[in-house]
Scaffold this active site. Sequence first.
Site, PDB file in Angstrom:
ATOM      1  N   SER A   1      -2.460  27.675 -91.853  1.00  0.00           N
ATOM      2  CA  SER A   1      -1.515  26.615 -92.250  1.00  0.00           C
ATOM      3  C   SER A   1      -1.457  26.476 -93.777  1.00  0.00           C
ATOM      4  O   SER A   1      -1.553  25.369 -94.321  1.00  0.00           O
ATOM      5  CB  SER A   1      -1.872  25.271 -91.592  1.00  0.00           C
ATOM      6  OG  SER A   1      -1.933  25.377 -90.190  1.00  0.00           O
ATOM      7  N   PRO A   2      -1.304  27.592 -94.491  1.00  0.00           N
ATOM      8  CA  PRO A   2      -1.349  27.542 -95.959  1.00  0.00           C
ATOM      9  C   PRO A   2      -0.151  26.825 -96.572  1.00  0.00           C
ATOM     10  O   PRO A   2      -0.193  26.419 -97.728  1.00  0.00           O
ATOM     11  CB  PRO A   2      -1.358  29.025 -96.360  1.00  0.00           C
ATOM     12  CG  PRO A   2      -0.663  29.727 -95.233  1.00  0.00           C
ATOM     13  CD  PRO A   2      -1.067  28.971 -93.994  1.00  0.00           C
ATOM     14  N   LEU A   3       0.912  26.660 -95.773  1.00  0.00           N
ATOM     15  CA  LEU A   3       2.077  25.901 -96.250  1.00  0.00           C
ATOM     16  C   LEU A   3       2.088  24.507 -95.622  1.00  0.00           C
ATOM     17  O   LEU A   3       3.110  23.824 -95.646  1.00  0.00           O
ATOM     18  CB  LEU A   3       3.372  26.650 -95.891  1.00  0.00           C
ATOM     19  CG  LEU A   3       3.504  28.029 -96.535  1.00  0.00           C
ATOM     20  CD1 LEU A   3       4.684  28.797 -95.953  1.00  0.00           C
ATOM     21  CD2 LEU A   3       3.657  27.884 -98.049  1.00  0.00           C
ATOM     22  N   ALA A   4       0.933  24.107 -95.063  1.00  0.00           N
ATOM     23  CA  ALA A   4       0.854  22.842 -94.321  1.00  0.00           C
ATOM     24  C   ALA A   4       2.001  22.785 -93.308  1.00  0.00           C
ATOM     25  O   ALA A   4       2.698  21.784 -93.197  1.00  0.00           O
ATOM     26  CB  ALA A   4       0.839  21.643 -95.267  1.00  0.00           C
ATOM     27  N   GLN A   5       2.153  23.900 -92.604  1.00  0.00           N
ATOM     28  CA  GLN A   5       3.166  24.053 -91.545  1.00  0.00           C
ATOM     29  C   GLN A   5       4.594  23.823 -92.062  1.00  0.00           C
ATOM     30  O   GLN A   5       5.471  23.372 -91.333  1.00  0.00           O
ATOM     31  CB  GLN A   5       2.843  23.157 -90.348  1.00  0.00           C
ATOM     32  CG  GLN A   5       1.490  23.541 -89.729  1.00  0.00           C
ATOM     33  CD  GLN A   5       1.212  22.947 -88.381  1.00  0.00           C
ATOM     34  OE1 GLN A   5       1.705  21.871 -88.073  1.00  0.00           O
ATOM     35  NE2 GLN A   5       0.402  23.631 -87.585  1.00  0.00           N
TER      36      GLN A   5
ATOM     37  N   GLY B   1       9.157  22.054 -99.142  1.00  0.00           N
ATOM     38  CA  GLY B   1      10.126  21.147 -99.746  1.00  0.00           C
ATOM     39  C   GLY B   1      11.427  21.076 -98.947  1.00  0.00           C
ATOM     40  O   GLY B   1      12.401  20.461 -99.374  1.00  0.00           O
TER      41      GLY B   1
ATOM     42  N   TYR C   1      -2.516  31.993 -78.238  1.00  0.00           N
ATOM     43  CA  TYR C   1      -1.124  31.827 -78.669  1.00  0.00           C
ATOM     44  C   TYR C   1      -0.170  32.337 -77.587  1.00  0.00           C
ATOM     45  O   TYR C   1      -0.131  33.534 -77.292  1.00  0.00           O
ATOM     46  CB  TYR C   1      -0.859  32.562 -79.986  1.00  0.00           C
ATOM     47  CG  TYR C   1      -1.717  32.098 -81.156  1.00  0.00           C
ATOM     48  CD1 TYR C   1      -2.339  30.851 -81.150  1.00  0.00           C
ATOM     49  CD2 TYR C   1      -1.887  32.899 -82.277  1.00  0.00           C
ATOM     50  CE1 TYR C   1      -3.123  30.435 -82.221  1.00  0.00           C
ATOM     51  CE2 TYR C   1      -2.664  32.480 -83.355  1.00  0.00           C
ATOM     52  CZ  TYR C   1      -3.285  31.245 -83.311  1.00  0.00           C
ATOM     53  OH  TYR C   1      -4.058  30.835 -84.372  1.00  0.00           O
TER      54      TYR C   1
HETATM   55  N1  NAP Z   1      -7.631  29.346 -86.463  1.00  0.00           N
HETATM   56  C1  NAP Z   1      -6.937  28.267 -86.193  1.00  0.00           C
HETATM   57  O1  NAP Z   1      -7.429  27.286 -85.619  1.00  0.00           O
HETATM   58  C2  NAP Z   1      -5.491  28.244 -86.602  1.00  0.00           C
HETATM   59  C3  NAP Z   1      -4.758  27.041 -86.569  1.00  0.00           C
HETATM   60  C4  NAP Z   1      -3.432  27.051 -86.997  1.00  0.00           C
HETATM   61  C5  NAP Z   1      -2.846  28.249 -87.411  1.00  0.00           C
HETATM   62  N2  NAP Z   1      -3.575  29.428 -87.400  1.00  0.00           N
HETATM   63  C6  NAP Z   1      -2.991  30.694 -87.856  1.00  0.00           C
HETATM   64  O2  NAP Z   1      -2.413  30.522 -89.132  1.00  0.00           O
HETATM   65  C7  NAP Z   1      -1.037  30.897 -89.110  1.00  0.00           C
HETATM   66  C8  NAP Z   1      -0.268  30.065 -90.089  1.00  0.00           C
HETATM   67  O3  NAP Z   1      -0.426  28.673 -89.873  1.00  0.00           O
HETATM   68  P1  NAP Z   1       0.753  27.733 -89.355  1.00  0.00           P
HETATM   69  O4  NAP Z   1       1.784  28.562 -88.690  1.00  0.00           O
HETATM   70  O5  NAP Z   1       0.122  26.613 -88.622  1.00  0.00           O
HETATM   71  O6  NAP Z   1       1.330  27.065 -90.702  1.00  0.00           O
HETATM   72  P2  NAP Z   1       2.045  27.621 -92.027  1.00  0.00           P
HETATM   73  O7  NAP Z   1       1.855  29.070 -92.147  1.00  0.00           O
HETATM   74  O8  NAP Z   1       1.580  26.729 -93.102  1.00  0.00           O
HETATM   75  O9  NAP Z   1       3.580  27.271 -91.752  1.00  0.00           O
HETATM   76  C9  NAP Z   1       4.422  28.153 -91.093  1.00  0.00           C
HETATM   77  C10 NAP Z   1       5.835  27.586 -91.088  1.00  0.00           C
HETATM   78  O10 NAP Z   1       6.259  27.299 -92.427  1.00  0.00           O
HETATM   79  C11 NAP Z   1       7.635  27.652 -92.604  1.00  0.00           C
HETATM   80  N3  NAP Z   1       7.697  28.718 -93.627  1.00  0.00           N
HETATM   81  C12 NAP Z   1       7.010  29.889 -93.655  1.00  0.00           C
HETATM   82  N4  NAP Z   1       7.309  30.613 -94.739  1.00  0.00           N
HETATM   83  C13 NAP Z   1       8.220  29.901 -95.430  1.00  0.00           C
HETATM   84  C14 NAP Z   1       8.925  30.126 -96.641  1.00  0.00           C
HETATM   85  N5  NAP Z   1       8.738  31.238 -97.366  1.00  0.00           N
HETATM   86  N6  NAP Z   1       9.807  29.178 -97.050  1.00  0.00           N
HETATM   87  C15 NAP Z   1       9.997  28.036 -96.340  1.00  0.00           C
HETATM   88  N7  NAP Z   1       9.352  27.776 -95.176  1.00  0.00           N
HETATM   89  C16 NAP Z   1       8.468  28.689 -94.724  1.00  0.00           C
HETATM   90  C17 NAP Z   1       8.132  28.151 -91.239  1.00  0.00           C
HETATM   91  O11 NAP Z   1       8.631  27.040 -90.504  1.00  0.00           O
HETATM   92  P3  NAP Z   1      10.198  26.520 -90.598  1.00  0.00           P
HETATM   93  O12 NAP Z   1      11.039  27.619 -91.155  1.00  0.00           O
HETATM   94  O13 NAP Z   1      10.531  26.181 -89.180  1.00  0.00           O
HETATM   95  O14 NAP Z   1      10.115  25.299 -91.465  1.00  0.00           O
HETATM   96  C18 NAP Z   1       6.856  28.617 -90.577  1.00  0.00           C
HETATM   97  O15 NAP Z   1       6.869  28.611 -89.173  1.00  0.00           O
HETATM   98  C19 NAP Z   1      -0.636  30.742 -87.640  1.00  0.00           C
HETATM   99  O16 NAP Z   1       0.509  31.504 -87.309  1.00  0.00           O
HETATM  100  C20 NAP Z   1      -1.876  31.230 -86.945  1.00  0.00           C
HETATM  101  O17 NAP Z   1      -1.911  32.661 -86.939  1.00  0.00           O
HETATM  102  C21 NAP Z   1      -4.885  29.405 -87.025  1.00  0.00           C
END
Ligand code: NAP
Length: 322
Positions: free
Chosen positions: A197-201, A206, A58
């Site tokens: 990616s528990p919020l599907a990014q 919504g 990262y």
């Molecule tokens: N092991 C692997 O291969 C792998 C791959 C991917 C990720 N990861 C890890 O998993 C973590 C999380 O995954 P991710 O970042 O891909 O996706 P995610 O957690 O599903 O989505 C994060 C994004 O969702 C939005 N968000 C977060 N909380 C929110 C809330 N309460 N209300 C509204 N929007 C919200 C923000 O974006 P906006 O505000 O810009 O919309 C934030 O950047 C990463 O940081 C990383 O540490 C690991």
Amino acid sequence: MRFVQLDTPRPISKIGLGTWQFGSREWGYGADYEHRAADIVRRALDLGVTLFDTAELYGFGRSERILGAALGDQRDKVVVASKIFPVLPVASVVQQRAVASAARLGVRQIDLYQVHQPNPVVADTTTMRGMRALQDVGLVGEVGVSNYGLRRWQFAEAALGRRVLSNQVRYSMIDRRPEDDLIPYAEQAGRIVIAYSPLAQGFLSGRYDAKNPPSGAVRRANPYFLPENLERGAELIDTLRQVAEAHDATPSQIALAYLLRHPNVVAIPGASGVEQMERNAAAAEIDLADDQYAALRDAAHRFRPVTGLAAAPKLLRARMGK
Ligand SMILES: NC(=O)c1ccc[n+]([C@@H]2O[C@H](COP(=O)([O-])OP(=O)(O)OC[C@H]3O[C@@H](n4cnc5c(N)ncnc54)[C@H](OP(=O)(O)O)[C@@H]3O)[C@@H](O)[C@H]2O)c1
């Protein structure tokens, strides 16, 4: 905050903090995000979050540096999880890379050291030999894997000769594959599935629709954010909103609560600001009623996004602005 009920040296919070966003330009959060990132970490600590996930990949080490500095003297009280990107994960390389990650994080021990993804050529036998040596000298606490199928996870455990505590995989309401075998295994064997990616990014927040997609290279490459899929997801988002209203919560919080129902699952959402971190931490306290869970599950089942090869030409057109 709630914690996983397992015998780990330090408690692991059901909501952790993902830090891919830290120091990674591809999320498009701009230069001042680095300061917000430190605030997010400090607020997470205040709220009882104990799991902080990063990786050498990262921001090419920047995320580890930002996280370590923001944790400060709390570093030794929480669970710091990092990952080796396994380009050539032979034992000696694993050891060198762990030393480099620990130095960037400013820790004497990486509490959970994970293999970022399976290497198609190098067997886990040599990788786990390196991990075992790191555990023996105390530089690594627990070993984890990421993006592993069940058989390879179990093979890695046999190679390590000890538990491989966790498997970090994509798991959200719209990516439910871990429910087939990884989560049942974790529950039966006392392991943890870490949902990334528990919020599907952000798709499940919504906040986005076909006319208002997110910016940044990461999500431009994610087929869920194609206008067609954002339209197809409207019913699911509606259901999330309805359940959220009943809990005085947000759709994102409900999407997290859906995953956390499994006792051996923890989620590590990323956050673009402090308020999101606060809301995500609070999601650990939400208990969904059975009928709410069923309604969410059914709506998630009905969502049929365009993905894989079918999505490739559309993604290309979207990237070229056509
Ligand atoms: N092991 C692997 O291969 C792998 C791959 C991917 C990720 N990861 C890890 O998993 C973590 C999380 O995954 P991710 O970042 O891909 O996706 P995610 O957690 O599903 O989505 C994060 C994004 O969702 C939005 N968000 C977060 N909380 C929110 C809330 N309460 N209300 C509204 N929007 C919200 C923000 O974006 P906006 O505000 O810009 O919309 C934030 O950047 C990463 O940081 C990383 O540490 C690991």
